[in-house]
Design a protein around this motif. Structure first.
Motif, PDB file in Angstrom:
ATOM      1  N   VAL A   1       0.856  -1.177   0.000  1.00 52.24           N
ATOM      2  CA  VAL A   1       0.000   0.000   0.000  1.00 52.24           C
ATOM      3  C   VAL A   1       0.896   1.230   0.000  1.00 52.24           C
ATOM      4  O   VAL A   1       1.854   1.324   0.767  1.00 52.24           O
ATOM      5  CB  VAL A   1      -0.966  -0.021   1.206  1.00 52.24           C
ATOM      6  N   THR A   2       0.639   2.154  -0.919  1.00 51.22           N
ATOM      7  CA  THR A   2       1.487   3.334  -1.075  1.00 51.22           C
ATOM      8  C   THR A   2       0.656   4.603  -0.945  1.00 51.22           C
ATOM      9  O   THR A   2      -0.567   4.592  -1.117  1.00 51.22           O
ATOM     10  CB  THR A   2       2.201   3.332  -2.442  1.00 51.22           C
ATOM     11  N   ASN A   3       1.344   5.689  -0.635  1.00 55.17           N
ATOM     12  CA  ASN A   3       0.654   6.969  -0.525  1.00 55.17           C
ATOM     13  C   ASN A   3       1.647   8.104  -0.687  1.00 55.17           C
ATOM     14  O   ASN A   3       2.865   7.897  -0.625  1.00 55.17           O
ATOM     15  CB  ASN A   3      -0.063   7.084   0.831  1.00 55.17           C
ATOM     16  N   ALA A   4       1.126   9.286  -0.899  1.00 57.50           N
ATOM     17  CA  ALA A   4       1.907  10.514  -0.803  1.00 57.50           C
ATOM     18  C   ALA A   4       1.591  11.129   0.556  1.00 57.50           C
ATOM     19  O   ALA A   4       0.425  11.203   0.949  1.00 57.50           O
ATOM     20  CB  ALA A   4       1.527  11.472  -1.923  1.00 57.50           C
ATOM     21  N   ALA A   5       2.631  11.532   1.278  1.00 56.42           N
ATOM     22  CA  ALA A   5       2.434  11.996   2.650  1.00 56.42           C
ATOM     23  C   ALA A   5       3.240  13.256   2.907  1.00 56.42           C
ATOM     24  O   ALA A   5       4.201  13.569   2.197  1.00 56.42           O
ATOM     25  CB  ALA A   5       2.846  10.899   3.634  1.00 56.42           C
ATOM     26  N   GLY A   6       2.854  13.955   3.966  1.00 57.88           N
ATOM     27  CA  GLY A   6       3.616  15.107   4.416  1.00 57.88           C
ATOM     28  C   GLY A   6       4.625  14.683   5.465  1.00 57.88           C
ATOM     29  O   GLY A   6       4.302  13.909   6.378  1.00 57.88           O
ATOM     30  N   GLY A   7       5.851  15.160   5.344  1.00 62.73           N
ATOM     31  CA  GLY A   7       6.891  14.799   6.295  1.00 62.73           C
ATOM     32  C   GLY A   7       6.798  15.619   7.573  1.00 62.73           C
ATOM     33  O   GLY A   7       6.789  16.851   7.530  1.00 62.73           O
ATOM     34  N   ILE A   8       6.694  14.943   8.708  1.00 59.80           N
ATOM     35  CA  ILE A   8       6.659  15.604  10.013  1.00 59.80           C
ATOM     36  C   ILE A   8       8.051  15.630  10.633  1.00 59.80           C
ATOM     37  O   ILE A   8       8.451  16.612  11.248  1.00 59.80           O
ATOM     38  CB  ILE A   8       5.659  14.886  10.944  1.00 59.80           C
ATOM     39  N   ASP A   9       8.789  14.538  10.471  1.00 57.01           N
ATOM     40  CA  ASP A   9      10.172  14.477  10.933  1.00 57.01           C
ATOM     41  C   ASP A   9      10.979  15.504  10.146  1.00 57.01           C
ATOM     42  O   ASP A   9      11.032  15.466   8.914  1.00 57.01           O
ATOM     43  CB  ASP A   9      10.734  13.070  10.709  1.00 57.01           C
ATOM     44  N   THR A  10      11.620  16.423  10.846  1.00 52.78           N
ATOM     45  CA  THR A  10      12.340  17.509  10.176  1.00 52.78           C
ATOM     46  C   THR A  10      13.622  17.032   9.499  1.00 52.78           C
ATOM     47  O   THR A  10      14.273  17.806   8.787  1.00 52.78           O
ATOM     48  CB  THR A  10      12.670  18.642  11.164  1.00 52.78           C
ATOM     49  N   ASN A  11      13.988  15.760   9.710  1.00 55.46           N
ATOM     50  CA  ASN A  11      15.134  15.196   9.001  1.00 55.46           C
ATOM     51  C   ASN A  11      14.738  14.671   7.619  1.00 55.46           C
ATOM     52  O   ASN A  11      15.608  14.283   6.838  1.00 55.46           O
ATOM     53  CB  ASN A  11      15.757  14.049   9.813  1.00 55.46           C
ATOM     54  N   TYR A  12      13.441  14.652   7.339  1.00 52.73           N
ATOM     55  CA  TYR A  12      12.966  14.193   6.037  1.00 52.73           C
ATOM     56  C   TYR A  12      13.048  15.339   5.026  1.00 52.73           C
ATOM     57  O   TYR A  12      13.062  16.514   5.383  1.00 52.73           O
ATOM     58  CB  TYR A  12      11.517  13.713   6.117  1.00 52.73           C
ATOM     59  N   ALA A  13      13.051  14.938   3.757  1.00 56.07           N
ATOM     60  CA  ALA A  13      13.029  15.920   2.669  1.00 56.07           C
ATOM     61  C   ALA A  13      12.017  15.472   1.626  1.00 56.07           C
ATOM     62  O   ALA A  13      11.732  14.273   1.497  1.00 56.07           O
ATOM     63  CB  ALA A  13      14.416  16.042   2.035  1.00 56.07           C
ATOM     64  N   ALA A  14      11.472  16.417   0.885  1.00 55.06           N
ATOM     65  CA  ALA A  14      10.551  16.077  -0.195  1.00 55.06           C
ATOM     66  C   ALA A  14      11.262  15.156  -1.183  1.00 55.06           C
ATOM     67  O   ALA A  14      12.397  15.423  -1.590  1.00 55.06           O
ATOM     68  CB  ALA A  14      10.073  17.341  -0.905  1.00 55.06           C
ATOM     69  N   GLY A  15      10.604  14.058  -1.527  1.00 52.60           N
ATOM     70  CA  GLY A  15      11.199  13.074  -2.419  1.00 52.60           C
ATOM     71  C   GLY A  15      11.722  11.845  -1.708  1.00 52.60           C
ATOM     72  O   GLY A  15      12.060  10.853  -2.358  1.00 52.60           O
ATOM     73  N   ASP A  16      11.787  11.887  -0.374  1.00 50.58           N
ATOM     74  CA  ASP A  16      12.187  10.689   0.377  1.00 50.58           C
ATOM     75  C   ASP A  16      11.117   9.612   0.263  1.00 50.58           C
ATOM     76  O   ASP A  16       9.911   9.914   0.139  1.00 50.58           O
ATOM     77  CB  ASP A  16      12.384  11.018   1.864  1.00 50.58           C
ATOM     78  N   LEU A  17      11.539   8.358   0.323  1.00 50.39           N
ATOM     79  CA  LEU A  17      10.624   7.234   0.438  1.00 50.39           C
ATOM     80  C   LEU A  17      10.706   6.712   1.864  1.00 50.39           C
ATOM     81  O   LEU A  17      11.797   6.475   2.385  1.00 50.39           O
ATOM     82  CB  LEU A  17      10.988   6.130  -0.559  1.00 50.39           C
ATOM     83  N   MET A  18       9.556   6.542   2.498  1.00 48.62           N
ATOM     84  CA  MET A  18       9.500   6.099   3.884  1.00 48.62           C
ATOM     85  C   MET A  18       8.766   4.771   3.998  1.00 48.62           C
ATOM     86  O   MET A  18       7.609   4.659   3.589  1.00 48.62           O
ATOM     87  CB  MET A  18       8.795   7.139   4.763  1.00 48.62           C
ATOM     88  N   ILE A  19       9.440   3.762   4.543  1.00 47.20           N
ATOM     89  CA  ILE A  19       8.778   2.507   4.868  1.00 47.20           C
ATOM     90  C   ILE A  19       7.952   2.727   6.130  1.00 47.20           C
ATOM     91  O   ILE A  19       8.455   3.260   7.127  1.00 47.20           O
ATOM     92  CB  ILE A  19       9.813   1.383   5.098  1.00 47.20           C
ATOM     93  N   ILE A  20       6.695   2.349   6.098  1.00 42.54           N
ATOM     94  CA  ILE A  20       5.829   2.550   7.254  1.00 42.54           C
ATOM     95  C   ILE A  20       6.079   1.437   8.270  1.00 42.54           C
ATOM     96  O   ILE A  20       5.920   0.249   7.956  1.00 42.54           O
ATOM     97  CB  ILE A  20       4.348   2.578   6.843  1.00 42.54           C
ATOM     98  N   SER A  21       6.480   1.837   9.472  1.00 41.45           N
ATOM     99  CA  SER A  21       6.730   0.855  10.526  1.00 41.45           C
ATOM    100  C   SER A  21       5.489   0.616  11.380  1.00 41.45           C
ATOM    101  O   SER A  21       5.320  -0.466  11.968  1.00 41.45           O
ATOM    102  CB  SER A  21       7.880   1.323  11.423  1.00 41.45           C
ATOM    103  N   ASP A  22       4.625   1.629  11.460  1.00 44.03           N
ATOM    104  CA  ASP A  22       3.421   1.535  12.290  1.00 44.03           C
ATOM    105  C   ASP A  22       2.539   2.735  11.943  1.00 44.03           C
ATOM    106  O   ASP A  22       2.955   3.604  11.169  1.00 44.03           O
ATOM    107  CB  ASP A  22       3.805   1.562  13.774  1.00 44.03           C
ATOM    108  N   HIS A  23       1.341   2.768  12.512  1.00 47.47           N
ATOM    109  CA  HIS A  23       0.491   3.921  12.216  1.00 47.47           C
ATOM    110  C   HIS A  23      -0.261   4.414  13.449  1.00 47.47           C
ATOM    111  O   HIS A  23      -0.406   3.699  14.443  1.00 47.47           O
ATOM    112  CB  HIS A  23      -0.487   3.620  11.069  1.00 47.47           C
ATOM    113  N   LEU A  24      -0.733   5.645  13.342  1.00 40.91           N
ATOM    114  CA  LEU A  24      -1.624   6.253  14.321  1.00 40.91           C
ATOM    115  C   LEU A  24      -2.919   6.611  13.608  1.00 40.91           C
ATOM    116  O   LEU A  24      -2.895   7.300  12.585  1.00 40.91           O
ATOM    117  CB  LEU A  24      -0.998   7.527  14.916  1.00 40.91           C
ATOM    118  N   ASN A  25      -4.030   6.143  14.130  1.00 43.98           N
ATOM    119  CA  ASN A  25      -5.334   6.381  13.523  1.00 43.98           C
ATOM    120  C   ASN A  25      -5.985   7.583  14.197  1.00 43.98           C
ATOM    121  O   ASN A  25      -6.666   7.454  15.213  1.00 43.98           O
ATOM    122  CB  ASN A  25      -6.202   5.132  13.661  1.00 43.98           C
ATOM    123  N   PHE A  26      -5.760   8.778  13.618  1.00 41.89           N
ATOM    124  CA  PHE A  26      -6.351   9.980  14.186  1.00 41.89           C
ATOM    125  C   PHE A  26      -7.584  10.437  13.412  1.00 41.89           C
ATOM    126  O   PHE A  26      -8.081  11.537  13.618  1.00 41.89           O
ATOM    127  CB  PHE A  26      -5.296  11.093  14.273  1.00 41.89           C
TER     128      PHE A  26
END
Length: 273
Positions: A111-136
């Motif tokens: 399952v893939t998505n486009a997301a906004g980076g919250i971690d300030t060490n991330y940059a636009a264009g990074d690929l992030m493997i999802i380790s877990d989720h928060l259902n807000f």
């Protein structure tokens, strides 16, 4: 519940009339990432509006069709475009295709998505493997009467995103010298982007990226016993991190830029899983 079972049977039956492929992988391709569907060979393409009980995609960057065929020697069924809760569909309608893919035979789902980076060490264009989720969004498609033939009443979510597939993803990325992030994805309903105050709150709660999809499909997949791998394309840094407005056009532009790395990564994972 009998009505749901009948709808699954009718949608599955229609698809099986179009192809004899019995897929082992289900691919849900998010905003701007549907290009992976063009990598599938010997493909049969079925528009969503032809499949009984399927909703239709209304968001730019979501082609709105099912592609069934072969990728890296594996039989796959890919959703080029997904459905979002914010489009006005019920949470059960949003997740219905996962039930159908399970009925078609899949036991693994990307399952893939486009997301906004919250971690300030991330940059636009990074690929992030999802380790877990928060259902807000505080919505769950499993609410209501449970059908035991589809899954247990209380599915375990302690390994929602397969440790095996995450390790494989990192291994494939290392082979190709591709940088990967790994972090926690937070789901909100959208369609408005988050406020800077909300982003600060999410960071304190342990979220690394935020988006408007994915979690509902993962809940249904795990209920059905499907092994799940999630990948987020960090399309932008979330509100308040940089002094610039957010837009869907930016999401699409970044997704286009990551396309070669994304395709290479997914092909490698599917080949080796």
């Amino acid at each position: 519940m009998e009505e749901l079972l009948q709808k699954i049977e009718e949608a599955t039956g229609f698809i099986q009339q179009q192809t004899e492929v019995a897929p082992e992988w289900g691919l849900i391709l998010g905003s701007g990432l549907g290009v992976l569907g063009s990598e599938i060979t010997d493909a049969v393409t079925i528009p969503y509006n032809q499949i009984p009980h399927f909703p239709t995609s209304t968001v730019e960057g979501h082609a709105g069709q099912l592609v069934i065929g072969t990728l890296e020697g594996k039989k796959v069924v890919a959703m080029q475009g997904r459905f979002h809760y914010y489009e006005g569909y019920s949470i059960q309608e949003v997740t219905f295709p996962v039930r159908v893919m399970k009925a078609l035979g899949i036991d693994k789902m990307l399952v893939t998505n486009a997301a906004g980076g919250i971690d300030t060490n991330y940059a636009a264009g990074d690929l992030m493997i999802i380790s877990d989720h928060l259902n807000f969004a505080f919505q769950n498609p499993l609410m209501g009467k449970n059908e035991e033939s589809l899954g247990a009443r209380f599915p375990d979510m302690s390994d929602a995103y397969s440790a095996r597939l995450r390790q494989l993803a990192h291994s494939v990325a290392e082979e190709h010298a591709t940088k990967l992030q790994e972090g926690v994805y937070l789901w909100l309903t959208g369609p408005s982007y988050e406020t800077p105050a909300e982003i600060r709150m999410m960071r304190k709660l342990g979220a690394d990226a935020v988006g408007m999809s994915t979690v509902p499909e993962v809940l249904i997949a795990r209920h059905a016993g499907i092994e799940v791998l999630g990948i987020s394309c960090i399309a932008n840094l979330a509100a308040g991190i940089l002094p610039q407005p957010l837009s869907h056009a930016e999401v699409m532009e970044v997704a286009e830029q990551v396309k070669p790395r994304f395709i290479q990564l997914v092909r490698g994972i599917v080949a080796q899983a």
